[in-house]
Structures are given as C-alpha cells and as structure tokens.
Scaffold this motif. Sequence first.
Motif, PDB file in Angstrom:
ATOM      1  N   ASP A 120       0.834  -1.212   0.000  1.00 49.69           N
ATOM      2  CA  ASP A 120       0.000   0.000   0.000  1.00 49.69           C
ATOM      3  C   ASP A 120       0.862   1.253   0.000  1.00 49.69           C
ATOM      4  O   ASP A 120       0.612   2.204  -0.753  1.00 49.69           O
ATOM      5  N   VAL A 123       2.524   1.715  -3.469  1.00 52.82           N
ATOM      6  CA  VAL A 123       1.609   2.260  -4.475  1.00 52.82           C
ATOM      7  C   VAL A 123       1.353   3.744  -4.210  1.00 52.82           C
ATOM      8  O   VAL A 123       1.342   4.563  -5.132  1.00 52.82           O
ATOM      9  N   ALA A 124       1.148   4.107  -2.920  1.00 55.55           N
ATOM     10  CA  ALA A 124       0.840   5.497  -2.560  1.00 55.55           C
ATOM     11  C   ALA A 124       1.975   6.441  -2.926  1.00 55.55           C
ATOM     12  O   ALA A 124       1.739   7.568  -3.376  1.00 55.55           O
ATOM     13  N   PRO A 128       1.082   7.961  -7.028  1.00 50.94           N
ATOM     14  CA  PRO A 128       0.095   8.764  -6.295  1.00 50.94           C
ATOM     15  C   PRO A 128      -1.160   9.102  -7.098  1.00 50.94           C
ATOM     16  O   PRO A 128      -2.252   9.173  -6.539  1.00 50.94           O
ATOM     17  N   TYR A 131      -3.351   6.008  -7.223  1.00 51.08           N
ATOM     18  CA  TYR A 131      -3.538   5.347  -5.923  1.00 51.08           C
ATOM     19  C   TYR A 131      -5.011   5.118  -5.590  1.00 51.08           C
ATOM     20  O   TYR A 131      -5.401   4.043  -5.131  1.00 51.08           O
TER      21      TYR A 131
END
Length: 311
Positions: A120, A123-124, A128, A131
């Motif tokens: 997580d 990916v963030a 972004p 996301y």
Amino acid sequence: MEGINQTVSHFVFLGLTNNRSLELVLSVVFSILYLLILAGNLLIIVTVAWDRCLHTPMYFFLWNLSFIDICHSSVTMPKMLSDCFFRHKVISFGGCVTQLFFLHLCASVEIFLLTVMGYDRCVAICYPLQYVNLMNLKTCGGLLGILWVGAIIHSLIQMVLTVHLTYCGPNVIDSFFCDIPPLMKLACTDTYFTGVLLISSSGLMSVVCFVILVASYAIILISLARQTAEGRHKAFSTCAAHLLVVILFLGHCIFIYTRPASSFSTDRLAAVLYTMVTPFLNPLIYTLRNKEVKNSIKKLWNQRKIFLARR
C-alpha cells in the motif's frame, strides 16, 4: 483426538521461570503490559472508526493490525498470567492444539497484513495519481479476505501435522504456551520429516514476506529520489513506523522458525518479544510518529470532555 495422541491428555508448562518470587513480579509486570496492549490498540481502533478523515486504505489496514495485535496477545497472555498467579500450569491436549492454531493464525494474518501495508505504501508513494483507483475499498477488502484465507489454510496445515504426531509419554512443555517446536520435542516418533515441513513452512512464509517488503521499500527509495524534500520527509515519516514494526515482528518470526528443528531450543526472551512486547509497541510506534492519528486522538478526547460536560 484421544486416539491420535494416545496416552497424553494434557500438557504441563514450565512457565517463564522456576523462581517463584520472580514469577510473581513478572506476572504483575505482564498484567500491566496486557492492559496497556488492550488500551493502546483499542484506542487506535476507536479513533480510526470515529474519524472520517482516517477512512483511507492506510488506516483501514492499521485498524486491522490493532485488532490482530489484541487477538495475538490474548491467545497466550491470559493463560500465562493465570498460570503465574495460581501455579496451575496445565493445559488439555485440545486446549493446547487450539492455542497453537490461533497463535499461528494471528501471526500469519499479521505477517500478511504487514506485507500488504508495505505494498500500500509503495503504491501510494510511487503511483500517487493512480492510488485512489488501485487501492479502493473493494481492493482493500479483497486483499484482507485473501490474507485471512491464506492464514487459515497455513494454520490448519500446521495444526493437523502437529496433532498427528504420536504423544505417548513426556508432557512437560519447556515454554509458557503451546507452539510447534516444544511440542515436537515431546513426540514419541521420528519427527524429522514433519519438523522440516512445519518449521520450513513458517520460516519460508516469513522470509518470503520479508523479501517482498524489502523489494517494496527498495522501489520506494528509488521513487523518493525524484521527489521534493517535503515529499521525501512525509514519505519517510510514514514508512519508518511501518518498517520498524516489520523488523520487530518479522525479525522474531525469522529467528524462531528458520533455525533447524534438530538444534531448536525454545527461547523465552524471543517468545516474550514475539507475543507480548510487539503488540504493545505497535500502537506506540504508529501514534507517536503519526501526526494525523495524534490529532484525531486529541479531537476524540476533546469531544469526550464536551460530552461529559453536557451531561
């Protein structure tokens, strides 16, 4: 089940120490620690559920981590504290198998959850703009369901293989809870092959998840090199807490389960850190290093005072 384990109907724990005075002191210390684990993790659960600003994938997983920490510590600590206070360190065969299953279930869920949390964060930070689409509520729920199914399957395999060993004589467990290595020592048959399967599966799971997490953070570090100083600081602040939790928890798992079964000796200190200290530190790490959580706790506390004042 009696037909499987033959003459053994119960097991006796040696506990934390043979020194009665020290055992009583430790029981008081661990009683306080258990209450702090419950209070700290419940505070995070209530805060995340109450504050809509925290209804994001990151805090959704943090909510689940706090829930698992409560479950994980509750599998072993109440029984251990009862044994310390009342000196009745006995557990039935069925109770031992049940404790073993839920211990591995909670540990497996936590390992998988920490891995998903690493994904997580990757990916963030790295994607972004995508996301919100990649980590929506449906995706988070699906990931959570998959990790629970995987953890249940893993724990069932561990339990079934352990139960089908023959226990016909010694019943003293050199620990304060039921786990695979000390139980294997009590088996009356050759446990080499079963031991390799049991220990390697847990060790392999821990190592694979650790490698995935290392890869995730390597990608994050590469991505941070292209971001601004402010972006790097925020990302480091978020990831540092998670990385510290990973090291604390997975480090103990790898230490316990990657050693050869033939040379395995139960390490009480590692067991204490694994089942008690880590669930206590997790809420501290995530609250002390996270401004959003601290602000939400303050808002929750202020709203509670206003509510009490109106009454």
